[in-house]
Design an enzyme around this catalytic site. Structure first.
Site, mmCIF file in Angstrom:
data_model
loop_
_atom_site.group_PDB
_atom_site.id
_atom_site.type_symbol
_atom_site.label_atom_id
_atom_site.label_comp_id
_atom_site.label_asym_id
_atom_site.label_seq_id
_atom_site.Cartn_x
_atom_site.Cartn_y
_atom_site.Cartn_z
ATOM 1 N N ASN A 96 -16.684 20.931 2.088
ATOM 2 C CA ASN A 96 -17.073 20.709 3.548
ATOM 3 C C ASN A 96 -15.924 21.134 4.452
ATOM 4 O OD1 ASN A 96 -18.668 19.734 5.566
ATOM 5 N ND2 ASN A 96 -17.830 17.764 5.684
ATOM 6 N N HIS B 287 -23.235 17.980 6.803
ATOM 7 C CA HIS B 287 -24.219 18.612 7.334
ATOM 8 C C HIS B 287 -24.971 19.921 6.815
ATOM 9 C CE1 HIS B 287 -22.638 16.219 10.869
ATOM 10 N NE2 HIS B 287 -23.886 16.313 11.749
#
Length: 290
Positions: free
Chosen positions: A173, A142
């Protein structure tokens, strides 16, 4: 082996590696000098403008209705507003150029559960499907994080559209990028409101793709601005798309320096003096205070 050696380096050596990496981005892409001169001062309104969702977001009740990012002339971009954030999507890379949002402190403690259903956006040309990431070795990373969208069911669902996603190394991440996301929510609670922009960084050497042409970035950036404070401030971070060990301060630069790498113009609608102050200083010590 490279990652192992990297983790053994001392802080000054890490700083040198990062500085050299940034230099290679500037030299390798050769974009800044040419782009800075050719940037359109009259970019389309829907390309630049992000409406202030919260006209009373600052303690003073002031809001700028900011133009968040002006892109270099010729950059492939389709802009779309979602609930709570805006995306400039690049159909050639099949990833966003940037994702921008305003985060209020009050939005960081919402009750909405994580959505976890990634979706292709059929309205955006070039938007990947989730299958493009399957068995690729990369996370669906994201840019605008789900935990920033707990204030709204729709905002939570929207942030799982693949237009908000990039191929991201799992160690980044789940590691340094996640740490930065946690920091941004703490900073929003402290400062009442932040403007945030995140996106991938590509050089000419970033030729790897996954799925049906989703380009893998070599690095990621994230920009923070707190324009409503009595002493406004800004800061930018650049992380290589790999394990990024060490202190967060090692990955800090000014927004102005990031503009030199990307050719983007962040926050062009701010008054010039305010924009200059935010973009030319980056005190991690000040940002990291409680």
């Amino acid at each position: 082996m490279f990652i192992f050696v990297f983790m053994k380096l001392k802080r000054p050596q890490i700083r040198l590696i990062i500085a050299l990496g940034v230099g290679l981005y500037v030299m390798g892409s050769g974009i800044y000098a040419a782009i800075r001169e050719s940037r359109e001062s009259t970019a389309p309104a829907d390309e630049k403008r992000i409406g202030a969702r919260h006209p009373a977001s600052s303690p003073s009740g002031m809001s700028y209705g900011l133009d968040v990012v002006a892109l270099p002339k010729g950059t492939t971009s389709e802009v779309k507003d979602y609930e709570g954030f805006r995306v400039s999507f690049n159909k050639d890379n099949r990833t966003p150029n940037w994702v921008a949002w305003e985060l209020l402190g009050s939005e960081t403690t919402g009750e909405v559960a994580r959505h976890n259903k990634f979706l292709q956006d059929p309205e955006v040309e070039g938007c990947p499907e989730t299958v493009d990431y399957r068995k690729s070795g990369y996370d669906r990373g994201h840019m605008c994080p789900a935990a920033d969208q707990k204030w709204s069911e729709k905002a939570m669902a929207d942030c799982f559209f693949m237009t908000n996603i990039c191929p991201q190394d799992h160690s980044l991440n789940s590691g340094a990028w996640n740490t930065l996301e946690n920091k941004e929510r703490a900073w929003a609670r402290r400062d009442s409101a932040l403007l945030i922009v995140a996106g991938p960084l590509y050089s000419e050497n970033d030729k790897s793709v996954i799925g049906r042409g989703v380009r893998v970035p070599g690095a990621f950036f994230k920009v923070f601005a707190a324009p409503y404070l009595a002493e406004p401030r800004g800061i930018a971070f650049v992380y290589p798309n790999m394990s990024s060990p060490g202190n967060m301060q090692n990955y800090v630069m000014t927004i102005r320096d990031l503009e030199k790498i990307t050719g983007y113009d962040f926050f062009p609608a701010l008054p010039d003096a305010l924009e200059d102050k935010i973009e030319t200083t980056a005190s991690f010590t000040e940002w990291n205070r409680r």
